[in-house]
Design a protein around this motif. Structure first.
Motif, PDB file in Angstrom:
ATOM      1  N   ASP A  21      -4.647   4.359   0.592  1.00 23.02           N
ATOM      2  CA  ASP A  21      -4.854   3.597  -0.644  1.00 23.02           C
ATOM      3  C   ASP A  21      -4.970   2.113  -0.357  1.00 23.02           C
ATOM      4  OD1 ASP A  21      -4.443   6.072  -1.548  1.00 23.02           O
ATOM      5  OD2 ASP A  21      -2.528   5.676  -2.555  1.00 23.02           O
ATOM      6  N   ILE A  22      -4.057   1.637   0.483  1.00 24.26           N
ATOM      7  CA  ILE A  22      -4.068   0.205   0.806  1.00 24.26           C
ATOM      8  C   ILE A  22      -5.366  -0.160   1.517  1.00 24.26           C
ATOM      9  CG2 ILE A  22      -2.912  -1.583   2.144  1.00 24.26           C
ATOM     10  CD1 ILE A  22      -0.336   0.166   1.800  1.00 24.26           C
ATOM     11  N   MET A  25      -8.235  -0.280  -0.814  1.00 20.91           N
ATOM     12  CA  MET A  25      -8.210  -1.486  -1.634  1.00 20.91           C
ATOM     13  C   MET A  25      -8.861  -2.650  -0.892  1.00 20.91           C
ATOM     14  SD  MET A  25      -4.860  -2.297  -3.803  1.00 20.91           S
ATOM     15  CE  MET A  25      -4.126  -3.457  -2.677  1.00 20.91           C
TER      16      MET A  25
END
Lengths: 158, 217
Positions: A21-22, A25
């Motif tokens: 997820d990071i 992003m």
């Protein structure tokens, strides 16, 4: 009463489940902010510095002219005199009028008056070639020009 | 052969992070974060041979800056360093409205003479304001270096900007830069900025190229 057991008890491993997820992003951030370089530079230029600079707001409405000595690999063929580069190729100031027309034709008609002609010129260049280019721009009625320069950060104001 | 319906196996998403990393690194490398900045100028329109030449400008209204091929500066017939150009230009732009007999400074026109044209100035500064007829003329040789040329342009722009800031500060208690920065939000600030701009118009004339002397190419 003993709550904690004595003895070796390793830390639980950090969960890496949120790592994708990071990374995603960050990935999206860079994808959005990236501007791909459209032209390959055939001339070198060190842009001059100035204090009273203005930001060029809409990059799609800026056309660039590069003036400077040819890059190292082309020095043998092209010499060391400052040259003009339009789009991907070397050009002479005479070609500017045609180029201006081409850029205008590729721009949305309503936005043609907003076009800015940015000159990226090496600091060591003599004004001769720059003056020639400016005269050609005038002939082509491309009057809104920009002398590309980087901002000097005024340390006394900080 | 009867077969039992089997549930679909879930796709292993473990390598997703690796793929994303790969893409991320690609974009990291290709990204250029530079904002384009520069000095904006407007060139004079091409000369039409059929139209009569414009009336000559009174010599005292012109602040002449000459740059020769050896990168020397001659400002109003005086040798000067680039760093001092800003102060000299500022002095000229402000002028000396109190004593119009002084030939070193430009002439002025009174705003009230053309009320429609200067409505914004009259609104914020009053009708007895005077606008200087100053023009800064920058002439360079073909051999002048671009570095010096941009430095001169920058000094002149700084001079105008500082004069405007001072005028705005005296009248509104806010600098011209602040007014301009706020002009997107506040209509009043936009008008104020316009009034200052009209009162101190930036007139930098980039003259036709001349051979001033000592040309190399």
């Amino acid at each position: 009463m003993q709550i904690r057991k004595k003895g070796k008890k390793g830390l639980p491993p950090v969960s890496t489940a949120s790592l994708p997820d990071i990374v995603f992003m960050l990935l999206f951030f860079f994808m959005v902010t990236t501007v791909m370089r459209e032209t390959e530079l055939k001339v070198e230029h060190i842009i001059p510095k100035a204090k009273e600079v203005a930001k060029l707001e809409r990059k799609s409405l800026v056309a660039y002219m590069h003036i400077g000595p040819p890059i190292k690999t082309l020095k043998k063929v092209m010499g060391t005199e400052p040259r003009l580069q339009l789009e991907d190729a070397f050009a002479s100031p005479k070609d500017i009028i045609g180029w201006v027309e081409e850029v205008r034709a590729n721009t949305d008609e309503a936005e043609v008056p907003l076009l800015t002609w940015s000159m990226k010129v090496d600091t060591k260049t003599k004004m001769g070639i720059v003056v020639d280019c400016k005269q050609e721009l005038r002939k082509a009625n491309a009057l809104k020009i920009n002398y590309s320069s980087t901002k000097i950060i005024d340390k006394s104001k900080l | 052969m009867a077969r039992k319906k089997r549930e679909l196996q879930e796709i292993n998403a473990g390598s997703m992070a690796d793929i994303a990393f790969l893409l991320l690194i690609f974009f990291l490398v290709t990204t250029t974060m530079d904002v384009d900045t520069g000095l904006m100028r407007v060139l004079p329109p091409p000369i039409d041979p059929t139209t009569p030449p414009p009336p000559p400008v009174n010599k005292r209204n012109v602040f002449v800056v000459l740059a020769n091929a050896a990168d020397n500066l001659l400002v109003e017939d005086e040798y000067m360093q680039v760093e001092d150009l800003k102060e000299a230009a500022k002095e000229f732009i402000v002028g000396y409205p109190g004593n119009l007999g002084d030939e070193r400074f430009p002439e002025f026109k009174v705003v009230g003479d053309e009320p429609e044209k200067h409505a914004v100035i009259i609104k914020y500064f009053g009708a007895n304001q005077k606008i200087s007829k100053q023009i800064v003329s920058l002439q360079n040789d073909r051999g002048t270096s671009y570095e010096l040329y941009v430095a001169i342009q920058d000094q002149l722009a700084q001079a105008y900007s500082e004069v405007r800031n001072e005028v705005a500060m005296n009248r509104f208690g806010e600098s011209y830069d602040d007014l301009k920065a706020n002009s997107k939000k506040s209509k009043e600030d936009k008008e104020k900025a316009k009034a200052v701009r009209m009162l101190i118009p930036q007139r930098i004339s980039e003259a036709e190229p001349k051979e001033i002397g000592g040309a190399i190419n």
